[in-house]
Design an enzyme around this catalytic site. Structure first.
Site, PDB file in Angstrom:
ATOM      1  N   ASN A   9       1.862   0.594  -3.167  1.00  0.00           N
ATOM      2  CA  ASN A   9       1.259  -0.618  -3.169  1.00  0.00           C
ATOM      3  C   ASN A   9      -0.237  -0.569  -3.560  1.00  0.00           C
ATOM      4  O   ASN A   9      -0.803  -0.200  -2.811  1.00  0.00           O
ATOM      5  CB  ASN A   9       1.420  -1.364  -1.827  1.00  0.00           C
ATOM      6  CG  ASN A   9       0.808  -2.565  -1.484  1.00  0.00           C
ATOM      7  OD1 ASN A   9       0.085  -2.997  -2.492  1.00  0.00           O
ATOM      8  ND2 ASN A   9       0.559  -3.122  -0.289  1.00  0.00           N
ATOM      9  N   LYS A  11      -2.404  -2.642  -3.977  1.00  0.00           N
ATOM     10  CA  LYS A  11      -3.370  -3.619  -3.504  1.00  0.00           C
ATOM     11  C   LYS A  11      -4.211  -4.322  -4.534  1.00  0.00           C
ATOM     12  O   LYS A  11      -3.751  -4.461  -5.705  1.00  0.00           O
ATOM     13  CB  LYS A  11      -4.057  -3.179  -2.333  1.00  0.00           C
ATOM     14  CG  LYS A  11      -3.125  -2.342  -1.379  1.00  0.00           C
ATOM     15  CD  LYS A  11      -3.664  -2.166   0.031  1.00  0.00           C
ATOM     16  CE  LYS A  11      -2.626  -1.659   1.041  1.00  0.00           C
ATOM     17  NZ  LYS A  11      -3.251  -1.359   2.364  1.00  0.00           N
ATOM     18  N   HIS A  95       3.163  -8.579   3.405  1.00  0.00           N
ATOM     19  CA  HIS A  95       2.277  -7.643   4.318  1.00  0.00           C
ATOM     20  C   HIS A  95       1.355  -8.079   5.165  1.00  0.00           C
ATOM     21  O   HIS A  95       1.048  -9.217   5.330  1.00  0.00           O
ATOM     22  CB  HIS A  95       1.548  -7.245   2.880  1.00  0.00           C
ATOM     23  CG  HIS A  95       1.076  -5.696   3.116  1.00  0.00           C
ATOM     24  ND1 HIS A  95      -0.204  -5.838   3.635  1.00  0.00           N
ATOM     25  CD2 HIS A  95       1.490  -4.506   2.790  1.00  0.00           C
ATOM     26  CE1 HIS A  95      -0.745  -4.493   3.748  1.00  0.00           C
ATOM     27  NE2 HIS A  95       0.312  -3.503   3.423  1.00  0.00           N
ATOM     28  N   GLU A  97      -1.813  -7.482   5.493  1.00  0.00           N
ATOM     29  CA  GLU A  97      -2.886  -8.114   5.021  1.00  0.00           C
ATOM     30  C   GLU A  97      -2.669  -9.625   4.543  1.00  0.00           C
ATOM     31  O   GLU A  97      -3.807 -10.545   4.739  1.00  0.00           O
ATOM     32  CB  GLU A  97      -3.551  -7.298   3.718  1.00  0.00           C
ATOM     33  CG  GLU A  97      -3.895  -6.056   4.165  1.00  0.00           C
ATOM     34  CD  GLU A  97      -3.856  -4.888   3.281  1.00  0.00           C
ATOM     35  OE1 GLU A  97      -3.540  -5.171   1.953  1.00  0.00           O
ATOM     36  OE2 GLU A  97      -3.790  -3.642   3.670  1.00  0.00           O
ATOM     37  N   GLU A 167       5.144  -1.190   8.920  1.00  0.00           N
ATOM     38  CA  GLU A 167       3.798  -0.726   8.844  1.00  0.00           C
ATOM     39  C   GLU A 167       3.104  -1.041   9.886  1.00  0.00           C
ATOM     40  O   GLU A 167       2.496  -2.208  10.266  1.00  0.00           O
ATOM     41  CB  GLU A 167       3.269  -1.390   7.645  1.00  0.00           C
ATOM     42  CG  GLU A 167       3.788  -1.058   6.195  1.00  0.00           C
ATOM     43  CD  GLU A 167       3.017  -1.307   5.197  1.00  0.00           C
ATOM     44  OE1 GLU A 167       2.828  -0.205   4.151  1.00  0.00           O
ATOM     45  OE2 GLU A 167       2.211  -2.166   4.849  1.00  0.00           O
ATOM     46  N   GLY A 173      -4.573   2.231   6.145  1.00  0.00           N
ATOM     47  CA  GLY A 173      -6.042   2.588   5.558  1.00  0.00           C
ATOM     48  C   GLY A 173      -7.055   3.289   6.783  1.00  0.00           C
ATOM     49  O   GLY A 173      -8.055   3.281   6.611  1.00  0.00           O
ATOM     50  N   SER A 213      -1.231   5.159   6.134  1.00  0.00           N
ATOM     51  CA  SER A 213      -1.727   6.279   6.158  1.00  0.00           C
ATOM     52  C   SER A 213      -0.668   7.334   5.648  1.00  0.00           C
ATOM     53  O   SER A 213      -0.800   8.765   6.039  1.00  0.00           O
ATOM     54  CB  SER A 213      -2.521   6.703   7.342  1.00  0.00           C
ATOM     55  OG  SER A 213      -3.389   5.789   7.373  1.00  0.00           O
TER      56      SER A 213
END
Ligand code: 13P
Length: 255
Positions: A9, A11, A95, A97, A167, A173, A213
């Protein structure tokens, strides 16, 4: 046996030239005998460059989001038929985010999943709890709701085609990965919910990726867990060397 699926991904990173260069390096370095299904998910504007770069290879193309309507007055949106037309076989949906920064909820996610399946695009449906939710012992409640609502009204046949990505938000991250045991516990729970939503035979076929991660040093231990069927990778997918090390996890013990 579920075939492992590892998706990058990217992003909001990489322009067309950078995306094409990265995709070409990955195609050149990936050894298909590693037997892993590989998906690259660049930004919308780089889909065509990446499509050309991976043409005739085993690497597949995915988008990072979609809209559920086919066409019409929906400024800024991209439909699943357009993604299919752009060469996508996969689309990441829900996702964290998007949930966090763009207010996406499970009902919207459900509509997107249905729209993707209608176009024969495999949805990669993301679920996962925040740190606060984990600390409050609410992981199963949160992930259970995300699955029950996000996948509602799908037939067992449709569910089989979905990929789930667990996730944990606190691991994205941050360099903090869930331990293989922590991840496995949630993956087993997810498969239990999938069994409730479909039938055991279908739930057994559904691939559940871990994300947060993931790097060349921790991927092997994560992938050796019985219910972890791949990875959704952010940071480590932005460099060919680290992504390739991830894809070849079965061959090397590299850290
Ligand atoms: P990182 O691998 O950078 O933690 O990102 C994970 C992720 O959000 C993939 O979708």
């Amino acid at each position: 046996m579920r075939k492992k699926i590892i998706a990058g991904n990217w992003k909001l990173n990489k322009n067309r030239a950078e995306a094409a260069a990265l995709a070409k390096s990955i195609v050149a370095m990936y050894r298909p005998e590693a037997g892993v299904e590989v998906v690259l998910c660049p930004v919308f504007t780089a889909l065509e460059s990446v499509r050309q770069a991976i043409d005739k290879s085993v690497v597949r193309l995915g988008a990072q989001d979609c809209y559920w309507e086919e066409q019409g007055a929906f400024t800024g949106e991209v439909s699943c038929s357009l993604l299919k037309d752009a060469g996508c076989d996969y689309v990441i949906i829900g996702h964290s985010e998007r949930r966090q920064f763009f207010g996406e909820n499970d009902l919207a996610i459900n509509k997107k999943v249905q729209a993707a399946l209608k176009q024969n695009i495999t949805p990669i449906v993301c679920v996962g709890e925040t740190l606060q939710e984990r600390e409050a012992d609410r992981v199963e409640e949160v992930v259970g709701t995300q699955l029950r609502v996000g996948l509602q009204s799908l037939s067992a046949e449709q569910l089989e085609k979905v990929v789930i990505a667990y996730e944990p938000v606190w691991a994205i991250g941050t360099g903090k990965t869930a331990t293989p045991e922590q991840a496995q516990a949630v993956h087993a729970f997810i498969r239990k919910i999938l069994t409730e939503l479909s039938v055991p035979a279908a739930a057994e076929k559904i691939r559940i990726q871990y994300g947060g991660s993931v790097n060349p040093g921790n991927v092997k231990a994560l992938m050796s867990q019985p219910d972890i069927d791949g990875a959704l990778v952010g940071g480590a997918s932005l460099k060919a060397e680290s992504f390739i090390d991830l894809l070849h996890f079965q061959e090397s013990a590299r850290v």
